[in-house]
Design a protein around this motif. Structure first.
Motif, PDB file in Angstrom:
ATOM      1  N   LYS A  10       0.835  -1.210   0.000  1.00 23.75           N
ATOM      2  CA  LYS A  10       0.000   0.000   0.000  1.00 23.75           C
ATOM      3  C   LYS A  10       0.867   1.257   0.000  1.00 23.75           C
ATOM      4  CE  LYS A  10      -4.082  -1.814   2.378  1.00 23.75           C
ATOM      5  NZ  LYS A  10      -4.891  -1.755   3.613  1.00 23.75           N
ATOM      6  N   PHE A  11       1.866   1.260   0.891  1.00 18.93           N
ATOM      7  CA  PHE A  11       2.755   2.425   0.948  1.00 18.93           C
ATOM      8  C   PHE A  11       3.578   2.572  -0.333  1.00 18.93           C
ATOM      9  CE2 PHE A  11       2.349   2.175   5.686  1.00 18.93           C
ATOM     10  CZ  PHE A  11       1.749   3.415   5.831  1.00 18.93           C
ATOM     11  N   MET A  12       4.006   1.440  -0.896  1.00 21.88           N
ATOM     12  CA  MET A  12       4.755   1.491  -2.148  1.00 21.88           C
ATOM     13  C   MET A  12       3.887   2.057  -3.274  1.00 21.88           C
ATOM     14  SD  MET A  12       6.585  -1.565  -4.312  1.00 21.88           S
ATOM     15  CE  MET A  12       5.021  -2.254  -4.826  1.00 21.88           C
ATOM     16  N   GLY A  13       2.641   1.604  -3.350  1.00 20.83           N
ATOM     17  CA  GLY A  13       1.723   2.113  -4.366  1.00 20.83           C
ATOM     18  C   GLY A  13       1.457   3.596  -4.185  1.00 20.83           C
ATOM     19  N   LEU A  14       1.277   4.023  -2.930  1.00 18.56           N
ATOM     20  CA  LEU A  14       1.051   5.445  -2.654  1.00 18.56           C
ATOM     21  C   LEU A  14       2.258   6.275  -3.060  1.00 18.56           C
ATOM     22  CD1 LEU A  14      -0.749   7.638  -1.340  1.00 18.56           C
ATOM     23  CD2 LEU A  14       0.449   7.142   0.799  1.00 18.56           C
ATOM     24  N   GLY A  15       3.463   5.813  -2.706  1.00 15.99           N
ATOM     25  CA  GLY A  15       4.681   6.552  -3.053  1.00 15.99           C
ATOM     26  C   GLY A  15       4.912   6.603  -4.548  1.00 15.99           C
ATOM     27  N   THR A  30       2.430   8.925  -6.193  1.00 14.10           N
ATOM     28  CA  THR A  30       2.771  10.325  -5.956  1.00 14.10           C
ATOM     29  C   THR A  30       3.879  10.777  -6.890  1.00 14.10           C
ATOM     30  OG1 THR A  30       2.147  10.074  -3.639  1.00 14.10           O
ATOM     31  CG2 THR A  30       3.522  11.970  -4.203  1.00 14.10           C
ATOM     32  N   VAL A  31       4.936   9.960  -7.012  1.00 12.88           N
ATOM     33  CA  VAL A  31       6.053  10.312  -7.897  1.00 12.88           C
ATOM     34  C   VAL A  31       5.589  10.364  -9.345  1.00 12.88           C
ATOM     35  CG1 VAL A  31       8.269   9.501  -8.785  1.00 12.88           C
ATOM     36  CG2 VAL A  31       7.821   9.454  -6.342  1.00 12.88           C
ATOM     37  N   LEU A  68       5.704  13.636 -11.801  1.00  6.88           N
ATOM     38  CA  LEU A  68       6.421  13.645 -13.083  1.00  6.88           C
ATOM     39  C   LEU A  68       5.504  14.031 -14.241  1.00  6.88           C
ATOM     40  CD1 LEU A  68       8.712  10.517 -12.673  1.00  6.88           C
ATOM     41  CD2 LEU A  68       9.364  12.922 -12.563  1.00  6.88           C
ATOM     42  N   ILE A  69       4.264  13.556 -14.243  1.00  5.67           N
ATOM     43  CA  ILE A  69       3.316  13.917 -15.298  1.00  5.67           C
ATOM     44  C   ILE A  69       3.034  15.419 -15.255  1.00  5.67           C
ATOM     45  CG2 ILE A  69       0.930  13.630 -16.098  1.00  5.67           C
ATOM     46  CD1 ILE A  69       2.777  11.299 -16.796  1.00  5.67           C
ATOM     47  N   ILE A  70       2.807  15.954 -14.067  1.00  3.52           N
ATOM     48  CA  ILE A  70       2.565  17.399 -13.931  1.00  3.52           C
ATOM     49  C   ILE A  70       3.782  18.183 -14.389  1.00  3.52           C
ATOM     50  CG2 ILE A  70       2.201  19.240 -12.235  1.00  3.52           C
ATOM     51  CD1 ILE A  70       0.455  17.207 -10.670  1.00  3.52           C
TER      52      ILE A  70
END
Length: 79
Positions: free
Chosen positions: A11-16, A19-20, A24-26
């Motif tokens: 879950k934390f890996m997916g959240l991190g 977010t990254v 990067l897209i933005i």
């Protein structure tokens, strides 16, 4: 209460990673927007063929003069 640490880790890996990835897209969209703004207000200067040819000849002449100066300096230094 039992919690599965592997699932929590995923879950934390997916959240991190989400977010990254979002950041990067933005950032890509922001950089493309800035590039469009810069090219709109500061377009590249178009150089005519005659000016480009004259600049190339001047650059070749400078290179030859520099090479001659280096050669003369080496000969002078060696004796």
């Amino acid at each position: 209460m039992e919690t599965n640490l592997v699932i929590e880790g995923f879950k934390f890996m997916g959240l991190g990673m989400g977010t990254v990835f979002s950041f990067l897209i933005i950032m890509i969209f922001a950089m493309n927007l800035m590039a469009k703004i810069v090219t709109r207000f500061f377009p590249e200067i178009q150089v005519s063929d005659k000016v480009a040819a004259a600049t190339a000849v001047n650059a070749q002449n400078k290179t030859k003069k520099i090479a001659a100066a280096i050669t003369a300096a080496i000969k002078h230094h060696r004796g």
